[in-house]
Scaffold this active site. Structure first.
Site, PDB file in Angstrom:
ATOM      1  CG  ASP A  29      -1.991  -0.947   1.304  1.00  0.00           C
ATOM      2  OD1 ASP A  29      -1.936  -1.942   0.566  1.00  0.00           O
ATOM      3  OD2 ASP A  29      -2.920  -0.739   2.108  1.00  0.00           O
ATOM      4  CB  CYS A  54      -8.706   3.318   3.418  1.00  0.00           C
ATOM      5  SG  CYS A  54      -9.413   1.940   2.530  1.00  0.00           S
ATOM      6  CE1 TYR A  85      -7.169 -10.155   3.664  1.00  0.00           C
ATOM      7  CE2 TYR A  85      -6.526  -9.846   5.949  1.00  0.00           C
ATOM      8  CZ  TYR A  85      -7.157  -9.396   4.816  1.00  0.00           C
ATOM      9  OH  TYR A  85      -7.788  -8.190   4.840  1.00  0.00           O
ATOM     10  CG  ASN A  96     -18.706  11.280   0.680  1.00  0.00           C
ATOM     11  OD1 ASN A  96     -17.665  10.641   0.604  1.00  0.00           O
ATOM     12  ND2 ASN A  96     -19.741  11.055  -0.115  1.00  0.00           N
ATOM     13  CG  HIS A 143     -18.012   8.110  -2.502  1.00  0.00           C
ATOM     14  ND1 HIS A 143     -19.060   8.941  -2.178  1.00  0.00           N
ATOM     15  CD2 HIS A 143     -18.423   7.372  -3.556  1.00  0.00           C
ATOM     16  CE1 HIS A 143     -20.069   8.723  -3.013  1.00  0.00           C
ATOM     17  NE2 HIS A 143     -19.711   7.778  -3.854  1.00  0.00           N
ATOM     18  CD  GLU A 178      -6.178  -1.927  -1.076  1.00  0.00           C
ATOM     19  OE1 GLU A 178      -6.508  -0.915  -1.732  1.00  0.00           O
ATOM     20  OE2 GLU A 178      -6.954  -2.515  -0.299  1.00  0.00           O
TER      21      GLU A 178
HETATM   22  C1  5RP Z   1      -8.854  -1.757   2.452  1.00  0.00           C
HETATM   23  C2  5RP Z   1      -8.123  -2.968   2.818  1.00  0.00           C
HETATM   24  C3  5RP Z   1      -6.664  -2.996   2.610  1.00  0.00           C
HETATM   25  O1  5RP Z   1      -6.135  -4.272   2.813  1.00  0.00           O
HETATM   26  C4  5RP Z   1      -5.902  -1.979   3.406  1.00  0.00           C
HETATM   27  O2  5RP Z   1      -4.538  -2.269   3.234  1.00  0.00           O
HETATM   28  C5  5RP Z   1      -6.219  -1.951   4.882  1.00  0.00           C
HETATM   29  O3  5RP Z   1      -6.501  -3.206   5.405  1.00  0.00           O
HETATM   30  P1  5RP Z   1      -5.538  -4.142   6.256  1.00  0.00           P
HETATM   31  O4  5RP Z   1      -5.277  -3.425   7.559  1.00  0.00           O
HETATM   32  O5  5RP Z   1      -6.394  -5.371   6.414  1.00  0.00           O
HETATM   33  O6  5RP Z   1      -4.285  -4.417   5.482  1.00  0.00           O
HETATM   34  O7  5RP Z   1      -8.688  -3.949   3.228  1.00  0.00           O
HETATM   35  O8  5RP Z   1      -8.769  -1.541   1.091  1.00  0.00           O
HETATM   36 ZN    ZN Z   2      -4.037  -4.235   3.380  1.00  0.00          ZN
HETATM   37 CA    CA Z   3      -7.540  -5.844   4.119  1.00  0.00          CA
END
Ligand code: 5RP
Ligand code: ZN
Ligand code: CA
Length: 213
Positions: A29, A54, A85, A96, A143, A178
């Site tokens: 990411d 995010c 996972y 928003n 969003h 990501e």
């Molecule tokens: C939101 C997600 C991604 O994986 C992001 O990296 C955050 O999640 P995580 O803490 O599970 O890695 O789920 O797009």
């Molecule tokens: Zn992630």
């Molecule tokens: Ca995730």
């Protein structure tokens, strides 16, 4: 050293890459401090990363703003909340800022993310005022997903980026997305390494950040 470079980049509003690990999502990411997010940067991230943009804060701050984990809601509906996972998702809501037009365009997402950063900063000194500001100035569903870091209990990009912010002496207010790249899967680690080099972006692995926690 890569960690020092990453801390410096984060402080100065430049992106950092974090790869969680082969054992988990096996994804990288981009991470940027939320108060440095501009419309142009959101466009750049959409074009160069392509994942879900995010906002990251901590679970504690999310709850202080009145949010709860969406997994609590889905669990009540009887749905499973666990991806393959294994980690329960970090989503605490989608919002928003009220001054956005539709919320989805780059300029709107930048505004929402920067204003969320302002609310998080406020929550650190005055949680009640921050909660009132959040409720008055935002609407949902929107969003921008708000992710809550469960520090010390979970090791996703949510937590890893919050650990990096702490190491940089910054508030837990970040934007993450990501790197999917041109294929239909996430970008493999070797390609992420090449991308990091070509862009001059520091690349950290989950274990390096976990060691700081
Ligand atoms: C939101 C997600 C991604 O994986 C992001 O990296 C955050 O999640 P995580 O803490 O599970 O890695 O789920 O797009
Ligand atoms: Zn992630
Ligand atoms: Ca995730």
């Amino acid at each position: 050293m890569m960690l020092e470079k990453a801390i410096e980049a984060l402080r100065t509003g430049r992106p950092v890459l974090i790869y969680d690990g082969d054992y988990r999502e096996a994804e990288a990411d981009f991470v940027v401090r939320a108060d440095a997010v501009t419309p142009g940067l959101v466009r750049w991230l959409r074009q160069n990363a392509g994942g879900l943009l995010c906002f990251v804060t901590t679970e504690e701050i999310g709850r202080a703003l009145g949010l709860e984990f969406l997994s609590e809601y889905y669990r009540r509906l009887g749905l499973s909340v666990l991806p393959k996972y294994g980690d329960e998702p970090a989503f605490m809501g989608y919002v928003n800022h009220k001054k956005t037009k539709t919320g989805v365009r780059d300029s709107d997402k930048a505004l929402t993310i920067r204003e969320l950063a302002r609310v998080v900063e406020m929550a650190l000194s005055d949680p009640d005022r921050a909660k009132k500001t959040f409720v008055d100035e935002f609407y949902g569903p929107g969003h921008v997903p708000v992710l809550g870091a469960r520090l010390g209990r979970r090791w996703g990009h949510t937590e890893l980026s919050a650990i990096l912010a702490k190491a940089a002496g910054l508030p837990p207010a970040l934007a993450i997305i990501e790197v999917l790249g041109p294929s239909v899967d996430a970008m493999p680690y070797e390609e992420v390494e090449e991308l990091a080099k070509s862009l001059g972006v520091p690349l950290l692995r989950g274990e390096e950040l976990k060691a700081l926690a």
